[in-house]
Design an enzyme around this catalytic site. Structure first.
Site: not given
Lengths: 124, 210, 281
Positions: C40, C149
């Protein structure tokens, strides 16, 4: 095997204690500040805490005072090791619940001797 | 099914402290209130007033409650600038370890504003104060930080100040620091810890084992 | 153009990165994660047009926006949402946390639980199901479930409550049958009773003024959100969560998150099932 939790924000200091103590047969875990130290201490049993004073999020005094009030871990011995060398710093460490206070840098032989003493590990 | 849906998600009617209004004068007054929760709200709301930095720093020095201290520092970070840094620096001398470390973390969030004061802090007579300055530096997003840390290991004669700087250099040091790191243990009678941490820093800077 | 030199992360570079990432996030990579981390890191080095770990690390370490660190955290942690994810926290809620909370409640007082970010609704609906199924005193108290949210598209999805097979895979089959209807396209529709038991709202956690209205909560589930914030936003978000809780109220973070990198505002509480954080009383 006796387990020691090293709580210090300096990575090189944690690495050094680990190297010294592992060579003597101790198992070492690390925490990067007092708050993380408390989380680990509450999650896992240790035979000794080695605690720095100046750390982010939770300093060493606050950590020791909190540990001394937690029924499950209050009896675990603790060595406080810090850069501050005045007599009042040692007194503050004992008042917070340290069993021993050292000035940095601590000699490896002092660390080993006291770790053995406080964990009841009387090997040659 | 006793889970109830309430169409007002936001709790009971606001029972805020409305003794003072939310203007600057009212908030400054509320910052000295007896109830910690009032002081905390005032501290948070004062983030909107850049000239409240002095009052917030004064309050911080006396404040003993962690939630109020945190709120004050959150607002000071948002206000930023030199007055905030000048107000915070003296608190590094506080006897209160928790406060000192909260201040170190706040200063780390203000790299531009703190940078003009670094050299003075690193030249302070008190080794503890210099170590706190090094702690600020070691986690500061400022391009000069590696050079300042290198200065420390070349000049400072306190072993713990140097060790703190070496720990920082292990993360942000550049190859220019390697000669100074190599020479460092000798200055401290080859203390085993100093040997260990300088070797670690050198390896980290080189990116490979010695 | 020459073929690019294959990048590799040395042992020392891995350790330097590991120490930095640990300090910032509290996440510690063991040696056996080396391959995962290296791969990564190399992806991000290339994606940011850097030619070496050294250049990339300087950028990561000194970037004031903290954007690259957020990117890295994103790819180093698994952020997915499904029903009953990190179930041990729900177990802790019904076995320990709620029982402590009700000792301080009058019978008529509601228990208020807040789930954010609610994402597509799996977490708040999981909470509703868990409470109904596993908290013996659920009928004795009125419980308010609020889910928020920042993303209105997600909120709309959550309100609809339609999920694919992957989302419901961890639900015990009897509960799946009880609370969902299997649709012809292979998806599952959550039932209306549950849909109506959760109140979905749009919020921005970094907006202190808007957040001022969110208060009196007994439990907040804020999992896998703060870890993606930069230092200052995280600090402000921690203040707003503290404000939103009742004294003695609890907050749950995601399994890879640690309050030790966020704020000292909350107490650490160890329960048999989990570590949970508490606003001091």
């Amino acid at each position: 095997m006796k387990k020691i939790l090293v709580i210090d924000d300096a990575a090189t200091v944690r690495m050094y204690y680990r190297q010294v103590l592992e060579a003597e047969g101790f198992a070492v875990e690390e925490a990067g500040n007092g708050y993380e130290g408390l989380e680990k201490a509450l999650t896992e049993a240790f035979d000794l805490y080695i605690v720095d004073i100046n750390m982010p999020k939770m300093d060493g005094y606050t950590l020791l005072r909190t540990i001394r009030q937690e029924p499950t871990i209050c009896a675990t011995p603790a060595i406080m090791i810090s850069t501050e060398g005045q007599i009042q710093d040692a007194n503050a460490a004992y008042a917070a619940g340290a069993n021993l206070y050292f000035n940095k840098p601590v000699r490896p032989e002092s660390l080993i001797t006291t770790a053995r003493l406080l964990t009841g590990e009387h090997r040659a | 099914m006793t889970l109830i849906k309430k169409h007002d998600a936001t709790g009971d009617a606001p029972r805020e402290f409305r003794h003072q209004s939310r203007d600057r004068a009212g908030l400054l007054c509320q910052l000295e209130a007896d109830a910690p929760e009032q002081r905390r709200w005032a501290a948070l709301d004062l983030a909107a007033f850049s000239d409240a930095a002095d009052a917030l720093c004064d309050r911080l020095e006396q404040e003993t409650q962690t939630p109020v201290r945190e709120a004050i520092l959150t607002s000071l970070i948002q206000i930023g600038g030199n007055p905030v840094v000048c107000g915070l620096m003296p608190l590094l001398r506080s006897e209160d370890a928790a406060l000192r470390n909260q201040v170190i973390e706040a200063l780390q969030q203000l790299p531009e504003a703190v940078s003009p004061y670094i050299e003075r802090m690193l030249a302070d007579d008190d080794a503890d104060y210099r170590i706190f300055a090094i702690n600020v530096l070691a986690n500061l997003r400022h391009p000069q930080a590696p050079a300042w840390l290198q200065d420390v290991i070349e000049r400072d004669d306190n072993i713990n100040a140097c060790a703190a700087a070496v720990d920082g250099l292990a993360e942000i040091g550049t190859p220019e620091a390697i000669p100074a790191l190599t020479a460092l243990p000798e200055r401290f009678a080859d203390d085993p810890f100093m040997q260990f941490c300088t070797q670690t820093a050198i390896r980290r800077i080189q990116g490979h084992g010695a | 153009m020459n073929a690019p030199v294959p990048l590799a992360i040395t042992e020392e570079e891995f350790q330097k990165f590991r120490d930095f990432f640990y300090r910032k996030t509290g996440i510690h990579f063991e040696e056996n994660k080396r391959y995962f981390v290296d791969k990564r890191l190399i992806d991000r080095i290339l994606a940011t047009n850097n030619t070496s770990f050294r250049n990339y690390f300087v950028m990561l370490r000194f970037e004031t926006s903290g954007k690259e660190l957020q990117q890295l955290i994103n790819i180093m942690t698994v952020n997915e949402t499904y029903f009953f994810r990190e179930e041990y926290q729900f177990t802790c809620l019904v076995n320990s946390v709620l029982n402590e909370i009700v000792t301080r409640k009058r019978p008529s007082e509601p228990i208020r639980i807040w789930s954010l970010p609610s994402s597509s609704g799996e977490e708040p609906y999981s909470l509703a199901i868990y409470l109904l199924e596993y908290w013996p005193r659920v009928d004795d108290y009125a419980i308010e479930l609020i889910a928020s949210d920042i993303d209105t598209t997600m909120l709309e999805k959550a309100r609809q409550g339609r999920y694919d097979q992957r989302s419901v895979a961890h639900l015990p089959p009897p509960l799946l049958r009880k609370y969902f209807t299997a649709l012809y396209d292979g998806s599952y529709q959550i039932n209306d009773d549950l849909r109506q038991s959760v109140d979905f709202t749009q919020v921005n956690l970094s907006d202190l003024a808007q957040m001022r209205a969110y208060r009196d909560f007994d439990v907040v589930f804020c999992r896998n959100l703060l870890i993606y914030f930069d230092d200052t936003s995280r600090r402000i978000a921690a203040e707003t969560l503290f404000n939103a809780l009742n004294p003695g109220g609890f907050i749950c973070l995601g399994h890879s998150e640690s309050m030790s990198r966020i704020t000292p505002l909350f107490k650490v509480r160890k329960f048999p099932e989990a570590i949970i954080y508490q606003k001091p009383r």
